[in-house]
Write a protein that holds these residues in place. Structure first.
Motif, mmCIF file in Angstrom:
data_model
loop_
_atom_site.group_PDB
_atom_site.id
_atom_site.type_symbol
_atom_site.label_atom_id
_atom_site.label_comp_id
_atom_site.label_asym_id
_atom_site.label_seq_id
_atom_site.Cartn_x
_atom_site.Cartn_y
_atom_site.Cartn_z
ATOM 1 N N VAL A 12 -17.229 -25.447 26.469
ATOM 2 C CA VAL A 12 -15.823 -25.220 26.800
ATOM 3 C C VAL A 12 -15.214 -24.185 25.856
ATOM 4 O O VAL A 12 -14.414 -23.337 26.269
ATOM 5 C CB VAL A 12 -15.056 -26.569 26.822
ATOM 6 N N ASP A 13 -15.641 -24.205 24.601
ATOM 7 C CA ASP A 13 -15.187 -23.189 23.646
ATOM 8 C C ASP A 13 -15.587 -21.791 24.113
ATOM 9 O O ASP A 13 -14.767 -20.867 24.128
ATOM 10 C CB ASP A 13 -15.835 -23.443 22.278
ATOM 11 N N ALA A 14 -16.834 -21.676 24.504
ATOM 12 C CA ALA A 14 -17.340 -20.366 24.936
ATOM 13 C C ALA A 14 -16.612 -19.904 26.196
ATOM 14 O O ALA A 14 -16.154 -18.750 26.279
ATOM 15 C CB ALA A 14 -18.845 -20.444 25.189
ATOM 16 N N ALA A 15 -16.473 -20.801 27.154
ATOM 17 C CA ALA A 15 -15.863 -20.414 28.430
ATOM 18 C C ALA A 15 -14.395 -20.035 28.257
ATOM 19 O O ALA A 15 -13.922 -19.047 28.826
ATOM 20 C CB ALA A 15 -16.000 -21.556 29.439
ATOM 21 N N ASP A 42 -14.246 -28.393 35.411
ATOM 22 C CA ASP A 42 -15.569 -28.104 35.974
ATOM 23 C C ASP A 42 -16.665 -28.467 34.971
ATOM 24 O O ASP A 42 -17.697 -29.036 35.332
ATOM 25 C CB ASP A 42 -15.685 -26.624 36.367
ATOM 26 N N LEU A 43 -16.424 -28.123 33.700
ATOM 27 C CA LEU A 43 -17.430 -28.450 32.677
ATOM 28 C C LEU A 43 -17.517 -29.955 32.439
ATOM 29 O O LEU A 43 -18.599 -30.509 32.253
ATOM 30 C CB LEU A 43 -17.096 -27.744 31.365
ATOM 31 N N VAL A 44 -16.366 -30.617 32.448
ATOM 32 C CA VAL A 44 -16.358 -32.080 32.313
ATOM 33 C C VAL A 44 -17.237 -32.692 33.404
ATOM 34 O O VAL A 44 -18.088 -33.552 33.148
ATOM 35 C CB VAL A 44 -14.911 -32.631 32.428
ATOM 36 N N HIS A 45 -17.027 -32.224 34.621
ATOM 37 C CA HIS A 45 -17.776 -32.743 35.763
ATOM 38 C C HIS A 45 -19.277 -32.472 35.593
ATOM 39 O O HIS A 45 -20.107 -33.349 35.836
ATOM 40 C CB HIS A 45 -17.240 -32.077 37.029
ATOM 41 N N ALA A 92 -15.138 -37.563 33.199
ATOM 42 C CA ALA A 92 -14.011 -37.851 34.097
ATOM 43 C C ALA A 92 -12.825 -36.972 33.699
ATOM 44 O O ALA A 92 -12.567 -36.782 32.512
ATOM 45 C CB ALA A 92 -13.622 -39.322 33.993
ATOM 46 N N ILE A 93 -12.090 -36.484 34.697
ATOM 47 C CA ILE A 93 -10.968 -35.581 34.416
ATOM 48 C C ILE A 93 -9.730 -36.335 33.944
ATOM 49 O O ILE A 93 -8.773 -35.718 33.511
ATOM 50 C CB ILE A 93 -10.612 -34.675 35.629
ATOM 51 N N SER A 94 -9.739 -37.649 34.040
ATOM 52 C CA SER A 94 -8.691 -38.425 33.379
ATOM 53 C C SER A 94 -9.329 -39.627 32.699
ATOM 54 O O SER A 94 -9.953 -40.458 33.359
ATOM 55 C CB SER A 94 -7.624 -38.897 34.360
ATOM 56 N N ALA A 95 -9.166 -39.694 31.390
ATOM 57 C CA ALA A 95 -9.752 -40.812 30.644
ATOM 58 C C ALA A 95 -8.777 -41.973 30.568
ATOM 59 O O ALA A 95 -9.128 -43.106 30.839
ATOM 60 C CB ALA A 95 -10.128 -40.368 29.236
#
Lengths: 477, 477
Positions: free
Chosen positions: B360-363, B412-415, B420-423
């Motif tokens: 995610v840092d890179a993206a 997208d990266l989480v997936h 999950a997009i909501s914890a």
């Protein structure tokens, strides 16, 4: 052979049993309850399960999912009016992965509970679910029935040990809910809906399970005392002292202990004083043997001093601890040897155990003066196993009609004290027709709506947990 | 005034607000999102809630239940196409009972979380749910959204802290599921279905909550290290050493710590070495201060020796511990001061945190070279809060379009990493239209079937979590 079966064989990888002799072992359960099925299908993959369910939907065949067939509520063998295929998950039994850093593993439904425990141990972790049938029950069955067992007090029931599921729906679609997340607030908890639904909403094919650090040491004690109320207070005091490290807090009535001692031909109880109740207590500790023993010693010393308990013995060796456990674990065997027993698996608020027990003792002895009632169970979970044994000299005295009356007396009182008529065994077919007496109409209506939403044709385990809408309402098994 | 309102006022005990000024405070949430309602109803009893829901069903009015209005997902203020009554539970706020022996209490939905904590403390028990909004959020809202917070690692989310519920259904019937049982296998877990359903399946009016022994002592440390992977291993090692007594294991990136230090005008970090990551760790213990400190000291000493961590400071006083906590707790305030921030609340398997963060840092830095990303959160739960801050000299640089793109990159990266997009914040209206990208069609279909089974007219919070069937599918907020 049922004509609908003709094309089933080719639809999945695995076995299809149609001969009576091959099917027979799947069609009798641990209560000796018999069932029937036109075939036993044993798929090897989730896709195979899905193919079978699509076939069932197409042909109007009912499906009865089965794990280790160790259930105690008549839910694992089909006793249905409709042609039924028994779907055994036993060949779907791979450990798919172990993640030691996340402390999770993914197991297929047919994995034996003991194999899941072993896979966790190989990764230096603990999978804490533990129960008498662990060598033959499957993790899929454990989840479908939300199994309990002896470690619930510390680690929770099967529900609390599961993070995600893979489920085949009644339509034969595969839901991949195998997430390995501690937090996930992205919609309805389908996982929790399938867990405990006894195979009536979908077929669990795999699960993500939580693992824990292995305890380094254990300390075990047997305690004698006269009042269940004091036992509840002792539990609270020990929990507070140990920070929740009590892993076992099992109760046995004096009669229960005497029964098992006689059965095992041991001459004496580990606790010298004669008491009305006994407790088996175990504490786990990460620091080591000494810390575990210290927690228990200090807690029990304080309880002895205040008169909360009458006597206590802390096991001085692993073999002595094992001998304490053997008393608890032989309870079923000892009962079976007495003749026909009427058993219950109920739960109550811990604060209601004492008045409930007094009430049930009085009510049962008024009605059945010579039946012997024994009580044991997981006090820490508020879960009692209460059995009515036949009179000593007349093992056939208790008739089925008596059983129904005893059930009624016990369960009416359970209900009165805010309890549940099934704590860990489930409803199955055994308790199904008792539900309307103890559940509100609104709760049953919500359950039926959910059943109909997820399985509109009542393909999955019809008659387990809920009676299908086309059954006569006074049907009783 | 809407004509349907004419007869509502007389139907329940409580308040009905129709003036714009009276309604206004209920119609803006913590994200400054605005909503609208024809009235705000504040019933005082469960029967009052039921009467309002029966009226709503009769008149075709939508109902938006609201607790403390502290939600962060746009689910607490109605933004609906249909006429809507906002149903505030704030006056339904009694602690109905406390049972110290059973370690449970019964609270009505509108009780403030802080008041529930206080009622438990009065009985010498702990109700562990704890979060920033605890002085204004309500327990009903906490359960409807399955709140998380800072004690999940040890005690679980709101779901795990609840034994039973009272719920008013969309039909205006009252389901009394207020059982105080640790084990109850008598049907589908309606409780778990209502918990986390964000007010879309029924209105929670009361709950049975689990209480715990109060910890006697705490030890708190700040730790510096360079790799998140090492943090995950440290967590496992400390869990194993302490028997699961770690109550806090919070992560902050170096940039997150620097931001909060600058905001608080403190000159230096408690940890002397410059590190890429910092941890706030807390251990609870029943034995006392010394035992708590020993567990932490020994564990951190071993980690220092093996090079797993670079530096560690154990708080030597309660006020030093409080200063560590203040860093963590000021994170939201410090971000708000930087301008428009794009926030996320995601969860991942703990084993995936390290590669996810690298990815995610890179993206993000490829796409937004001058946006500053900060990461913090509940590492022990796999729950990260990831925020993109605007460039230091241009607080308005990040535009709504950028926000959508950042969301897309992060989620997208989480997936991809099984997250999950909501914890803990829920879906609300904020994440609703992202769900179809990350949930399977089959899962959404099952959710819709359940919604339709329990609320066929989509009366309850239509548009929260799921879009009603009559909405255009490309609708986006």
């Amino acid at each position: 052979v049922n004509p609908a079966l003709a094309d089933l064989n080719g639809l999945f990888a695995g076995r299809l049993l149609v001969d009576e002799a091959d099917k027979a072992p799947f069609l009798v359960d641990w209560l000796k309850l018999k069932g029937d099925a036109i075939a036993v299908a044993m798929p090897e993959t989730t896709e195979g399960v899905a193919a079978i369910l699509r076939w069932a939907a197409r042909t109007g065949t009912a499906i009865a999912p089965q794990g280790g067939n160790t259930g105690l509520a008549g839910g694992s063998v089909p006793q249905l009016a409709r042609p039924t295929v028994l779907l055994s998950l036993k060949r779907l039994n791979r450990i798919r992965s172990v993640d030691a850093v996340n402390s999770t593993l993914v197991a297929e439904a047919g994995c034996l509970l003991a194999d899941v425990q072993a896979a966790a141990a190989e990764a230096a972790r603990l999978f804490p679910l533990s129960l008498a049938a662990e060598g033959s029950c499957t993790i899929g069955g454990n989840l479908a029935c939300n199994a309990g067992g002896t470690a619930v007090l510390r680690y929770g029931t099967a529900r609390e040990l599961c993070l995600g599921l893979e489920v085949v729906t009644a339509d034969g679609e595969i839901w991949n809910g195998l997430n390995a997340l501690r937090k996930n607030n992205t919609g309805y908890s389908l996982r929790d809906l399938f867990i405990g639904s006894e195979g009536t909403l979908g077929v669990i094919t795999a699960a993500v399970l939580k693992l824990f650090p292995k305890p380094r040491a254990r300390a075990t004690a047997m305690v004698g005392l006269d009042r269940v109320e004091q036992a509840a207070l002792l539990l609270a005091a020990l929990q507070s002292r140990s920070g929740g490290a009590i892993t076992t807090f099992e109760l046995m009535s004096a009669r229960a202990l005497a029964l098992v001692l006689a059965h095992l031909r041991q001459t004496q109880s580990p606790v010298e004083s004669a008491c009305r109740w006994y407790l088996l207590i175990e504490v786990s500790d990460q620091q080591g043997e000494d810390a575990a023993a210290a927690t228990l010693e200090e807690g029990l010393a304080a309880a002895l001093e205040s008169g909360q308990i009458k006597d206590a013995v802390i096991a001085s060796s692993l073999s002595q601890a094992a001998s304490f456990w053997r008393l608890r674990e032989s309870m079923n065997e000892a009962q079976a040897a007495t003749g026909k027993v009427v058993k219950h698996d109920v739960s109550l608020p811990i604060s209601a155990l004492d008045p409930f027990i007094a009430g049930v003792d009085a009510a049962l002895s008024a009605q059945f003066p010579d039946a012997r009632t024994i009580i044991y169970g997981h006090l820490g979970d508020g879960n009692l196993h209460l059995s009515a044994l036949p009179p000593e000299r007349d093992p056939h005295r208790l008739q089925p009609r008596d059983g129904a009356l005893i059930n009624r007396i016990v369960h009416d009182l359970v209900h009165e004290y805010g309890g549940a008529i099934s704590a860990e065994h489930g409803i199955g077919t055994l308790r199904r027709d008792e539900l309307p007496r103890y559940k509100s109409e609104i709760e049953l209506k919500l359950m039926r709506r959910i059943k109909t939403a997820l399985d509109p044709d009542w393909t999955l385990n019809p008659g387990v947990l809920l009676a299908p809408p086309d059954w006569p309402t006074d049907r009783s098994f």
